[in-house]
Design an enzyme around this catalytic site. Structure first.
Site, PDB file in Angstrom:
ATOM      1  N   GLN A 149       0.817  -1.221   0.000  1.00 53.35           N
ATOM      2  CA  GLN A 149       0.000   0.000   0.000  1.00 53.35           C
ATOM      3  C   GLN A 149       0.847   1.266   0.000  1.00 53.35           C
ATOM      4  O   GLN A 149       0.323   2.351  -0.312  1.00 53.35           O
ATOM      5  CB  GLN A 149      -0.941   0.015   1.209  1.00 53.35           C
ATOM      6  CG  GLN A 149      -2.054  -1.030   1.119  1.00 53.35           C
ATOM      7  CD  GLN A 149      -2.960  -0.963   2.319  1.00 53.35           C
ATOM      8  OE1 GLN A 149      -2.673  -1.557   3.355  1.00 53.35           O
ATOM      9  NE2 GLN A 149      -4.053  -0.227   2.204  1.00 53.35           N
TER      10      GLN A 149
ATOM     11  N   CYS B 229     -10.804   0.202   3.652  1.00 56.35           N
ATOM     12  CA  CYS B 229      -9.392   0.058   3.312  1.00 56.35           C
ATOM     13  C   CYS B 229      -8.836   1.432   3.015  1.00 56.35           C
ATOM     14  O   CYS B 229      -9.473   2.227   2.316  1.00 56.35           O
ATOM     15  CB  CYS B 229      -9.250  -0.855   2.098  1.00 56.35           C
ATOM     16  SG  CYS B 229      -7.539  -1.106   1.593  1.00 56.35           S
ATOM     17  N   LEU B 230      -7.637   1.702   3.523  1.00 55.62           N
ATOM     18  CA  LEU B 230      -7.032   3.015   3.295  1.00 55.62           C
ATOM     19  C   LEU B 230      -6.703   3.233   1.815  1.00 55.62           C
ATOM     20  O   LEU B 230      -6.531   4.374   1.396  1.00 55.62           O
ATOM     21  CB  LEU B 230      -5.777   3.163   4.151  1.00 55.62           C
ATOM     22  CG  LEU B 230      -6.026   3.123   5.672  1.00 55.62           C
ATOM     23  CD1 LEU B 230      -4.707   3.113   6.425  1.00 55.62           C
ATOM     24  CD2 LEU B 230      -6.898   4.284   6.122  1.00 55.62           C
TER      25      LEU B 230
ATOM     26  N   HIS C  81      -7.555  -9.569   5.637  1.00 50.49           N
ATOM     27  CA  HIS C  81      -7.589  -8.362   4.801  1.00 50.49           C
ATOM     28  C   HIS C  81      -6.168  -7.912   4.462  1.00 50.49           C
ATOM     29  O   HIS C  81      -5.859  -7.643   3.290  1.00 50.49           O
ATOM     30  CB  HIS C  81      -8.361  -7.255   5.532  1.00 50.49           C
ATOM     31  CG  HIS C  81      -8.385  -5.945   4.811  1.00 50.49           C
ATOM     32  ND1 HIS C  81      -9.552  -5.385   4.326  1.00 50.49           N
ATOM     33  CD2 HIS C  81      -7.387  -5.079   4.475  1.00 50.49           C
ATOM     34  CE1 HIS C  81      -9.246  -4.244   3.712  1.00 50.49           C
ATOM     35  NE2 HIS C  81      -7.956  -4.024   3.798  1.00 50.49           N
ATOM     36  N   GLU C  82      -5.312  -7.837   5.490  1.00 50.93           N
ATOM     37  CA  GLU C  82      -3.948  -7.346   5.242  1.00 50.93           C
ATOM     38  C   GLU C  82      -3.156  -8.318   4.378  1.00 50.93           C
ATOM     39  O   GLU C  82      -2.423  -7.898   3.475  1.00 50.93           O
ATOM     40  CB  GLU C  82      -3.216  -7.080   6.562  1.00 50.93           C
ATOM     41  CG  GLU C  82      -3.816  -5.969   7.421  1.00 50.93           C
ATOM     42  CD  GLU C  82      -4.119  -4.701   6.651  1.00 50.93           C
ATOM     43  OE1 GLU C  82      -3.367  -4.350   5.719  1.00 50.93           O
ATOM     44  OE2 GLU C  82      -5.136  -4.047   6.979  1.00 50.93           O
TER      45      GLU C  82
END
Ligand code: NI
Length: 178
Positions: A52, A101-102, A143-144
């Site tokens: 990310q 989510c960022l 998720h990560e």
């Protein structure tokens, strides 16, 4: 302290399969973890993966040991650095939950996840991590780790009637930066 730019969905770097870390406890790896920490804290994130911020390595951080502003009702997740993770399912049970989510700012969606998992990997010094997790903790890990395989949570949404803007879905939520 360095707050890095978080890549947004549509950036091809979020779709890569990340490379494993081969050398632990290096100044470069510690610096990466510091940047991930600073960037996650600045964005009130529940977790952040190296891809990310444009780093092609199997490194994620999640949890901060205190309640999260973006998920105020979620249980506290221990602060964890997880490198080269492997997830094993403990059974076939699934459960649904809201995710954001960022890299997908301003949106939330309901995502089915495995309810009970074992996760293994290494910390920044190369010490083994081996834990079992359920519920929100298991959700955050899945998720990560998805970020390490080029998967963003909207790809796992099945019911798009439960996908939309955070400000509309959760009008009182203090999540102005997601
Ligand atoms: Ni994410």
């Amino acid at each position: 302290m360095t707050i890095r730019t978080i890549l947004k969905m549509g950036d091809a770097r979020l779709l890569r399969v990340a490379q494993p870390v081969t050398t632990f406890d290096t100044p470069e790896l510690h610096a990466l973890l510091q940047d991930l920490d600073d960037t996650m804290a600045a964005a009130n994130g529940a977790g952040l993966a190296a891809p990310q911020i444009g780093v092609d390595l199997q490194v994620v951080v999640f949890g901060n040991g205190t309640p999260n502003l973006r998920y105020p009702d979620a249980p506290v997740v221990p602060r964890t650095v997880l490198i080269n993770p492997v997830i094993t399912l403990l059974d076939n049970s699934m459960e649904e939950g809201w995710e954001g989510c960022l890299s997908v700012p301003g949106l939330r969606g309901v995502v089915p996840r495995h309810a009970r998992i074992r996760y293994q990997g290494f910390d920044v010094r190369g010490e083994r991590i081996d834990r079992e997790a359920s519920g929100f903790h298991a959700r955050v890990v899945q998720h990560e780790c998805d970020h390490l395989f080029g998967v963003l949570y909207p790809m796992r949404v099945r019911d798009f009637t439960r996908f939309g803007y955070t400000e509309v879905l959760f009008p009182g939520l203090d999540a102005t930066d997601d």
